[in-house]
Design a protein around this motif. Sequence first.
Motif, PDB file in Angstrom:
ATOM      1  N   SER A 149       1.309  -1.018  -0.261  1.00 35.81           N
ATOM      2  CA  SER A 149       0.243  -0.111  -0.310  1.00 35.81           C
ATOM      3  C   SER A 149       0.879   1.045  -0.557  1.00 35.81           C
ATOM      4  O   SER A 149       2.247   1.399  -0.148  1.00 35.81           O
ATOM      5  CB  SER A 149      -1.207  -0.005   1.157  1.00 35.81           C
ATOM      6  N   HIS A 150       0.419   2.857  -0.352  1.00 34.51           N
ATOM      7  CA  HIS A 150       1.134   4.424  -0.268  1.00 34.51           C
ATOM      8  C   HIS A 150       2.137   4.086  -1.537  1.00 34.51           C
ATOM      9  O   HIS A 150       2.980   4.467  -1.358  1.00 34.51           O
ATOM     10  CB  HIS A 150       1.424   4.066   1.326  1.00 34.51           C
ATOM     11  N   THR A 151       1.694   3.263  -2.207  1.00 31.28           N
ATOM     12  CA  THR A 151       2.526   2.690  -3.649  1.00 31.28           C
ATOM     13  C   THR A 151       1.477   2.477  -4.528  1.00 31.28           C
ATOM     14  O   THR A 151       0.488   1.630  -4.956  1.00 31.28           O
ATOM     15  CB  THR A 151       3.406   1.845  -3.535  1.00 31.28           C
ATOM     16  N   LYS A 152       2.128   2.961  -6.116  1.00 27.85           N
ATOM     17  CA  LYS A 152       1.873   2.634  -7.592  1.00 27.85           C
ATOM     18  C   LYS A 152       1.034   0.703  -7.686  1.00 27.85           C
ATOM     19  O   LYS A 152       0.476   0.613  -8.072  1.00 27.85           O
ATOM     20  CB  LYS A 152       1.725   2.872  -8.094  1.00 27.85           C
ATOM     21  N   GLU A 153       2.083   0.125  -7.125  1.00 26.96           N
ATOM     22  CA  GLU A 153       1.890  -0.927  -6.327  1.00 26.96           C
ATOM     23  C   GLU A 153       0.507  -1.600  -5.914  1.00 26.96           C
ATOM     24  O   GLU A 153       0.072  -3.202  -6.466  1.00 26.96           O
ATOM     25  CB  GLU A 153       2.549  -2.284  -6.558  1.00 26.96           C
ATOM     26  N   GLU A 154       0.185  -0.823  -5.147  1.00 32.63           N
ATOM     27  CA  GLU A 154      -1.056  -1.204  -4.221  1.00 32.63           C
ATOM     28  C   GLU A 154      -2.369  -1.743  -5.392  1.00 32.63           C
ATOM     29  O   GLU A 154      -2.828  -1.295  -6.169  1.00 32.63           O
ATOM     30  CB  GLU A 154      -1.502  -0.120  -3.589  1.00 32.63           C
ATOM     31  N   ASP A 155      -3.203  -3.546  -4.881  1.00 27.69           N
ATOM     32  CA  ASP A 155      -4.011  -3.915  -5.895  1.00 27.69           C
ATOM     33  C   ASP A 155      -4.384  -4.950  -4.758  1.00 27.69           C
ATOM     34  O   ASP A 155      -3.951  -5.116  -3.865  1.00 27.69           O
ATOM     35  CB  ASP A 155      -3.341  -4.539  -6.918  1.00 27.69           C
ATOM     36  N   THR A 156      -6.034  -5.251  -5.551  1.00 25.31           N
ATOM     37  CA  THR A 156      -6.536  -6.407  -4.227  1.00 25.31           C
ATOM     38  C   THR A 156      -7.267  -6.719  -5.705  1.00 25.31           C
ATOM     39  O   THR A 156      -8.233  -6.856  -7.052  1.00 25.31           O
ATOM     40  CB  THR A 156      -7.611  -5.265  -3.807  1.00 25.31           C
ATOM     41  N   PRO A 157      -7.721  -7.711  -6.047  1.00 32.45           N
ATOM     42  CA  PRO A 157      -8.216  -8.772  -6.940  1.00 32.45           C
ATOM     43  C   PRO A 157      -9.513  -8.385  -7.367  1.00 32.45           C
ATOM     44  O   PRO A 157     -10.084  -8.307  -6.366  1.00 32.45           O
ATOM     45  CB  PRO A 157      -7.798 -10.754  -6.756  1.00 32.45           C
ATOM     46  N   GLU A 158     -10.175  -7.813  -7.984  1.00 36.10           N
ATOM     47  CA  GLU A 158     -11.231  -7.745  -8.092  1.00 36.10           C
ATOM     48  C   GLU A 158     -12.178  -8.014  -7.562  1.00 36.10           C
ATOM     49  O   GLU A 158     -12.653  -7.958  -7.462  1.00 36.10           O
ATOM     50  CB  GLU A 158     -11.462  -7.294  -9.392  1.00 36.10           C
ATOM     51  N   ALA A 159     -12.060 -10.371  -7.770  1.00 35.91           N
ATOM     52  CA  ALA A 159     -13.512 -10.301  -7.277  1.00 35.91           C
ATOM     53  C   ALA A 159     -13.558 -10.192  -5.224  1.00 35.91           C
ATOM     54  O   ALA A 159     -14.431 -10.092  -4.744  1.00 35.91           O
ATOM     55  CB  ALA A 159     -13.089 -11.714  -7.438  1.00 35.91           C
ATOM     56  N   HIS A 160     -12.156 -10.341  -5.005  1.00 33.80           N
ATOM     57  CA  HIS A 160     -12.354 -10.055  -3.811  1.00 33.80           C
ATOM     58  C   HIS A 160     -12.723  -8.128  -3.238  1.00 33.80           C
ATOM     59  O   HIS A 160     -13.124  -7.765  -1.800  1.00 33.80           O
ATOM     60  CB  HIS A 160     -10.674  -9.658  -3.225  1.00 33.80           C
ATOM     61  N   LEU A 161     -12.414  -7.238  -4.218  1.00 32.42           N
ATOM     62  CA  LEU A 161     -12.989  -5.871  -4.276  1.00 32.42           C
ATOM     63  C   LEU A 161     -14.999  -5.997  -4.176  1.00 32.42           C
ATOM     64  O   LEU A 161     -15.729  -5.793  -3.076  1.00 32.42           O
ATOM     65  CB  LEU A 161     -12.737  -4.893  -4.789  1.00 32.42           C
TER      66      LEU A 161
END
Lengths: 416, 416
Positions: free
Chosen positions: A381-393
């Motif tokens: 987090s706090h970086t452009k690489e921050e991400d979450t699988p769309e299914a989890h969102l």
Amino acid sequence: MTSSSSSYVPARVVADLRALAENTGGAEGSRRLCWTPEWLKARAQFRAALSDLPVEIETDEAGNLWAYLRGARPETLVVGSHLDSVPKGGWLDGALGVMAGVELLRALAAEGTPPITVAVVDWADEEGARFGRSLFGSAAVVGTLDVEAARSLVDKEGHRLDQTVAEHGVDLATIWRSSSRLQNVKAYVELHIEQGPILESKGLGICTVTGTKGIERERLVFRGQAAHAGTMPMEMRRDTLLAVSRYALALAEIGRRHQGVTTTGHVQCWPGVVTAVPGETRVTMDMRHISAESLAAMYAEMKQAAHDAAAAEGCTVGFEPIFRIPPMPFHPKLLDAARASVKEVEGHDVELPSGALHDASEIARVIPTVMIFASSIGGLSHTKEEDTPEAHLRMAADAFHRTCRRAMALIAEGAV
Amino acid sequence: MTSSSSSYVPARVVADLRALAENTGGAEGSRRLCWTPEWLKARAQFRAALSDLPVEIETDEAGNLWAYLRGARPETLVVGSHLDSVPKGGWLDGALGVMAGVELLRALAAEGTPPITVAVVDWADEEGARFGRSLFGSAAVVGTLDVEAARSLVDKEGHRLDQTVAEHGVDLATIWRSSSRLQNVKAYVELHIEQGPILESKGLGICTVTGTKGIERERLVFRGQAAHAGTMPMEMRRDTLLAVSRYALALAEIGRRHQGVTTTGHVQCWPGVVTAVPGETRVTMDMRHISAESLAAMYAEMKQAAHDAAAAEGCTVGFEPIFRIPPMPFHPKLLDAARASVKEVEGHDVELPSGALHDASEIARVIPTVMIFASSIGGLSHTKEEDTPEAHLRMAADAFHRTCRRAMALIAEGAV
């Protein structure tokens, strides 16, 4: 209660987040630094998303942005998080909770007047990325913002906090009036990404958050004697970097032993040159635990470890406070609501304390509160690489929505 | 040989040093930073002190200032040190050796033409306090100055080294020509303060210096993974500050075990904030020993300790060279000359290696060299508190003078 037939559409939350990232992000990450034009652009998108709904949009005396869907009764459920980001931040931190709230208002408005009032809030300056004071808007509303300390804060470019917020209509002298926003508020629900690796390591997408960990944050100043690296024999040195090395290893052991977290994030040596034994070394200390008793024990052990490490190298150590906040356990009935919702959506009863602070940490001081987490890929987090699988969102938005429905029912029953 | 009846007056050396301190020092310490007006002021005093003597004063292509008292033969004894100081430095560091040399020329000139030539040199920019390149003038003369590396150096105010020295008549392209100054030079004697606490701890005022310790100086870069101090569990961290802590303690142990010195003087963490596990930490490493074999063993153990410490915390480590110089043992015959002189003056045969570098470290590469130390109160140097008991200064000048007389005899005999 399970709302499987409701008009809440998790995919729309993801679409709103992607539009926000298009609007206020780029190759280097999100740029929604608080009190800047990019942040106002994010807020404009928030307003536009609600423009067709029968909601009242207002900014309070602390700069927080509120959208109210008035219900049959004045008792209020508040949901939300923050649109501001750190520089070069991620697309989900904060924005997820706000956009999940926008979708909640859409779903509820489509059903007519709700039985109670529901509000979405975008808290101002959660990150504190410019002036170093995080949870600005939520602390102001709760009354825990130290206004005098905030007044003198200055950002890297030399802008003063008081002048900067004044350009956004916030007067520190009257910021306390924002507390009236909590009248009639009976519950607060916040959806956020985990910002850590635990859910991913368990192969899960979401969980209930039991509370936010208490934090002790200090600066330690080790004092010894600066000396020439070539002429001072080892046995006559009073080397503060060696004292710090002993202390840092002991601090990590304290964190492990209590199943908390402890961190030495910053170290500075004086004179700080290759040819000198450091006569003074300053370090930061951050420790967190969900149990107040464990946090107090860790803190006492940290002080002893620092004194022991200093003494072992002929040095002394002093302590300067930076920040502290007690553990904030969430509300039992809202926790049950979150647990039931997570169980329905992902079929488990995993729950975690939050190691990061959130606006919920402030609100939980005075309002029954709960949070839901979505996983973070690689814990980043706090970086452009921050991400979450769309299914989890989508699961997270679904569980958030179910928790909100349950919270509305509890409020309607007068149970919270 | 014992020259007890000579016209060399140690008290005049002390008087010259006090005048220099009046002239170029103050409440904050000495201000003779190289290539500045204050440094030129010190050099003007040096010239003035010699103005009544039959000496030739010349500046060489590296900015070194030479005063020659021509003898019956061209073979030359060179003595000296440096007038430049660090900012807010001490009154004795470097200046002692130059003023002791001035008094040598006075004493010799009073006796008529000496049998061999004797020169006093004020080496340019020994401290390297502005551009980070110490031993500038002495290295240039010996041919070990890396001219291309020096060319790109910049001070804190953004002045370039090449432009700064050009204002003082030094052209980096032709600096190598200064090496002609070593033609006919048969011996070099330098008097300096110890800058460490050993003589004081032994209750002594002076000693023979056996050589200067070899130095290995590197930057170590530990790489792990930056992470949130609240959300990353201890057992999943790759914490470079913990790796550095293990390494720094191991490095100190290596220094103790080999009876050398090892120092971690500078530490920098990234991102370097209280709320983040450091994903990268850079440290400087300085190690010194008078034995080349011991230094090599220490260096190999340091690398292994760094790799072990990194691995223990899931990190890696890389090494970047900063500086290295081999041990410089002084000349056997000149060591005997110094020993005999120290014995006559203070009645003991204590000798120490120098942990600090000196211009003698460069000159000893190509010319028979020896040094004498005067004690340092509290071991302090490079600070306004730097001082030496006046009785020790007088003994040091006396022993220096006796050593120079012995060196002149050795040169006259063709023994060095």
